[in-house]
Write a protein that holds these residues in place. Sequence first.
Motif, PDB file in Angstrom:
ATOM      1  N   ASN A  34      36.269   9.538 -40.180  1.00  0.00           N
ATOM      2  CA  ASN A  34      35.968   8.355 -40.974  1.00  0.00           C
ATOM      3  C   ASN A  34      35.025   8.782 -42.097  1.00  0.00           C
ATOM      4  N   SER A  39      32.247   1.024 -40.062  1.00  0.00           N
ATOM      5  CA  SER A  39      33.145   1.270 -38.938  1.00  0.00           C
ATOM      6  C   SER A  39      34.576   0.976 -39.375  1.00  0.00           C
ATOM      7  N   GLN A  40      35.503   1.715 -38.804  1.00  0.00           N
ATOM      8  CA  GLN A  40      36.920   1.535 -39.133  1.00  0.00           C
ATOM      9  C   GLN A  40      37.696   1.247 -37.857  1.00  0.00           C
ATOM     10  N   SER A  41      38.443   0.154 -37.860  1.00  0.00           N
ATOM     11  CA  SER A  41      39.289  -0.190 -36.727  1.00  0.00           C
ATOM     12  C   SER A  41      40.656   0.458 -36.925  1.00  0.00           C
ATOM     13  N   GLU A  43      43.034  -0.217 -34.556  1.00  0.00           N
ATOM     14  CA  GLU A  43      43.842  -0.972 -33.599  1.00  0.00           C
ATOM     15  C   GLU A  43      45.255  -1.220 -34.080  1.00  0.00           C
ATOM     16  N   ASN A  67      36.496   2.879 -26.102  1.00  0.00           N
ATOM     17  CA  ASN A  67      37.363   2.319 -27.136  1.00  0.00           C
ATOM     18  C   ASN A  67      37.605   3.374 -28.209  1.00  0.00           C
ATOM     19  N   THR A  69      39.784   3.223 -30.565  1.00  0.00           N
ATOM     20  CA  THR A  69      40.406   2.683 -31.762  1.00  0.00           C
ATOM     21  C   THR A  69      39.383   2.242 -32.803  1.00  0.00           C
ATOM     22  N   ILE A  70      38.115   2.510 -32.542  1.00  0.00           N
ATOM     23  CA  ILE A  70      37.051   2.222 -33.504  1.00  0.00           C
ATOM     24  C   ILE A  70      36.370   3.532 -33.875  1.00  0.00           C
ATOM     25  N   GLU A  72      33.139   4.958 -35.821  1.00  0.00           N
ATOM     26  CA  GLU A  72      31.856   4.585 -36.388  1.00  0.00           C
ATOM     27  C   GLU A  72      31.705   5.204 -37.788  1.00  0.00           C
TER      28      GLU A  72
END
Length: 83
Positions: A34, A39-41, A43, A67, A69-70, A72
């Motif tokens: 990232n 933060s980047q989702s 999902e 998780n 799929t997130i 930071e």
Amino acid sequence: MLCTSPFKLLLEKHPEVFAYLRYNQKETILVLCNFSEFSQSLENETLPNELNHATIMITNREYSSKNRTILEPYESTVYQWNQ
């Protein structure tokens, strides 16, 4: 492995996340980075199903989240799983 195996770019259109696979007959490595201060989702993104069972090889996070799929801010994580 990281230098000589086939390369597959993932999430090509994502503006903040650089993601790719390196793989051979024995193992696969997924790199997620990232490059944003937010933060980047992931999902709604297409990621390998094996990610849920992968081992974290290296990360710049102080803890490992369940998780996956997130991402930071400025997180980079490398996952590995066997074929």
